[in-house]
Enzyme design. Structure first.
Site, PDB file in Angstrom:
ATOM      1  CB  SER A  50      57.683  75.977  11.397  1.00  0.00           C
ATOM      2  OG  SER A  50      59.060  76.246  11.596  1.00  0.00           O
ATOM      3  CE  LYS A  51      56.654  80.503  18.038  1.00  0.00           C
ATOM      4  NZ  LYS A  51      57.742  81.484  18.154  1.00  0.00           N
ATOM      5  NE  ARG A  52      61.651  74.897  16.604  1.00  0.00           N
ATOM      6  CZ  ARG A  52      61.709  73.625  16.175  1.00  0.00           C
ATOM      7  NH1 ARG A  52      62.728  73.216  15.464  1.00  0.00           N
ATOM      8  NH2 ARG A  52      60.756  72.784  16.466  1.00  0.00           N
TER       9      ARG A  52
ATOM     10  CG  ASP B  37      60.728  82.786  16.128  1.00  0.00           C
ATOM     11  OD1 ASP B  37      59.954  83.671  15.705  1.00  0.00           O
ATOM     12  OD2 ASP B  37      60.444  81.991  17.036  1.00  0.00           O
TER      13      ASP B  37
ATOM     14  CD  GLU C 210      57.680  80.886  22.142  1.00  0.00           C
ATOM     15  OE1 GLU C 210      58.361  80.948  21.115  1.00  0.00           O
ATOM     16  OE2 GLU C 210      56.928  79.935  22.417  1.00  0.00           O
TER      17      GLU C 210
END
Ligand code: GLU
Length: 506
Positions: free
Chosen positions: A259-261, A264, A282
């Site tokens: 996922s994007k999280r 990151d 964001e």
């Protein structure tokens, strides 16, 4: 063969989406077919301005732009579902007439009430289905006159699909194999919403049919919708396209979808290009801006779930097209391996033409705020030749060797260790012999000849002059051959650096 990539413009393009587009592209090209880009924007609540343009720019950057789509038209236009709404109404009505769908007048409040009551009674999730539909406010339970009156009065309604009772339906997915499901497990999905717009399911099936799509290749997350789609094709009496649901791209530890999280947290971009969410502001980073070459990303993504069946790894898009087949796509998820991507990027950078790299280096120079200096293409080609083997991402041509663009910043530890009296004296002497070399003869061979003669005449060992030369020219201990650096910097800059190092303090 006709395939399509059908993103919803709800944000940036995740690598999973790029890979879906890529597999569609490869299959279409392999079979000399057509690749369509369709924008599925019927859910107005999830629409994000700029997302469609972003998707097109991403595909363009990757070199996998579809043949037809909102970007260049084609014989199946329009390609934006919001511009096709009249069509869907007509097809939904067709299903009502043929007895495969019905009008439902239940309000959102009523439906919420049923759900809440079922929950309170501990009856689990309430659904609109074969068990409940007869007792609800719809054209199955109401008289024909009552329905006509409601429609004439302009009452809000949706059109729901009538799921067949107790039937086992089986279809073959080109990747997953045979998939069976019980119709009783499905609910009567809404096909047309009260705002007159279709849901994803109806629009997707109608458009795949009208656009003559032969193969649907999409992410695993849509496998759950496929049974409904199979029933819709059957209700319309249309031939169904082949389905192929691609396995997920997993986190590097294999624990769930990337996922994007996670991206990151692990320092892995998950988007193709940088993206700023217009609603939240964001910012997310993309592979392009992180210094990856599109050919490297594409090659890496192709092998994230597919294998040619032998150990060939570095492949052009043409080669991948030649070898690609859906049968060789794996059934289960594949881990995203950043080191592998870096390896591909290094490999592609080494093989890249200077003409591709120079504009990217200039962009980084600009971004790093070094743009007061202007460098010729020949100079940057020189930097490329010296750094090619040492970079992972294109930024490294600048950030790993700032001394090509700025006066050196002296590394304190290196200086403390190497900048001693003997070294200083030797550099002084080197300045005087190199001063005698003409601009025309300022090249690695000549500099080497003069340096060797000077060292021999004065009995200077390597350790008493080479580290000091490197220190003076670059300020840091690693990197390309000092003489190659001196040759590239040119006579004036080299001698200036050899002088300036005397002014540096520890
Ligand atoms: N609009 C869907 C998406 O955003 C398309 C799914 C499909 O390809 O059928 O992924």
């Amino acid at each position: 063969m006709v395939v399509r990539f059908a993103p919803s413009p709800t944000g940036a393009l995740h690598v999973g989406g790029v890979r879906t587009a890529l597999y569609n592209y490869l299959l279409a090209k392999k079979h000399k077919g057509t690749f369509i880009l369709r924008i599925e924007d019927t859910d107005q609540t999830r629409f994000v301005p700029g997302a469609e343009e972003y998707i097109i720019e991403s595909l363009k950057w990757c070199g996998i732009l579809p043949d037809e789509g909102t970007h260049n038209g084609g014989k199946h236009a329009p390609y934006r579902q919001s511009e096709r709404s009249a069509l869907y109404q007509q097809y939904a009505e067709q299903l009502v007439k043929s007895g495969h769908a019905y009008y439902a007048f239940d309000t959102a409040e009523e439906l919420n009430q049923y759900r809440a009551t079922a929950k309170e009674a501990g009856n689990g999730n309430w659904t609109y289905n074969v068990a409940t539909r007869k007792g609800l406010n719809n054209s199955l339970s109401l008289s024909e006159d009552a329905v006509t009156a409601k429609l004439a009065a302009g009452e809000d309604y949706v059109i729901r699909f009538l799921i067949p009772e107790n039937e086992e339906v089986t279809f073959v997915d080109d990747i997953k194999g045979s998939v069976s499901f019980q119709s009783a497990q499905l609910d009567d999905k809404v096909l047309m919403k009260s705002d007159g717009l279709p849901t994803y399911h109806l629009a997707n099936v109608v458009d795949d049919h009208l656009m003559e799509v032969t193969n649907v290749i999409r992410g695993d997350e849509w496998l759950g919708s496929a049974p409904l789609h199979v029933l819709l094709y059957r209700a319309f009496g249309w031939e169904r396209p082949h389905f192929a649901h691609l396995p997920l791209i997993l986190r590097p530890d294999g624990n769930g979808k990337l996922s994007k999280r996670d991206g990151d947290r692990l320092g892995i971009p998950v988007f193709s290009l940088d993206w700023t969410d217009p609603h939240t502001g964001e910012k997310s980073s993309g592979f392009r801006e992180a210094g990856y070459l599109p050919a490297a990303l594409i090659n890496f993504l192709a092998l994230l779930g597919w294998s040619p069946g032998h150990d060939e790894e570095v492949m052009t898009l043409e080669r991948m097209t030649e070898l690609f087949s859906i049968e060789k796509v794996g059934k289960s998820g594949t881990k995203f391996d950043l080191d592998k991507l870096k390896w591909f990027n290094q490999t592609y950078i080494k093989a890249a033409d200077d003409a591709e790299l120079i504009p990217l280096i200039r962009q980084t120079i600009e971004k790093e705020g070094l743009s007061n200096n202007s460098y010729s293409d020949a100079y940057l080609s020189g930097v490329i030749a010296l750094m090619k083997e040492r970079v992972v991402v294109t930024h490294d041509f600048v950030t790993k060797a700032k001394y090509f663009y700025l006066s050196p910043e002296y590394d304190a530890a290196f200086m403390a260790k190497q900048w001693h009296d003997a070294g200083k004296a030797n550099i002084k002497g080197l300045i005087s012999v190199w001063e005698a070399v003409s601009e025309e003869n300022w090249n690695v061979e000549e500099l080497q000849t003069v340096l060797t003669a000077y060292m021999q005449e004065n009995s200077i060992g390597n350790g008493k002059i080479l580290p000091q030369l490197r220190l003076a020219l670059t300020g840091v201990s690693g990197g390309p051959e000092s003489l190659a650096v001196a040759a590239l910097l040119g006579k004036e800059d080299t001698l200036k650096r050899l002088e300036d190092v005397f002014l540096a303090t520890i």
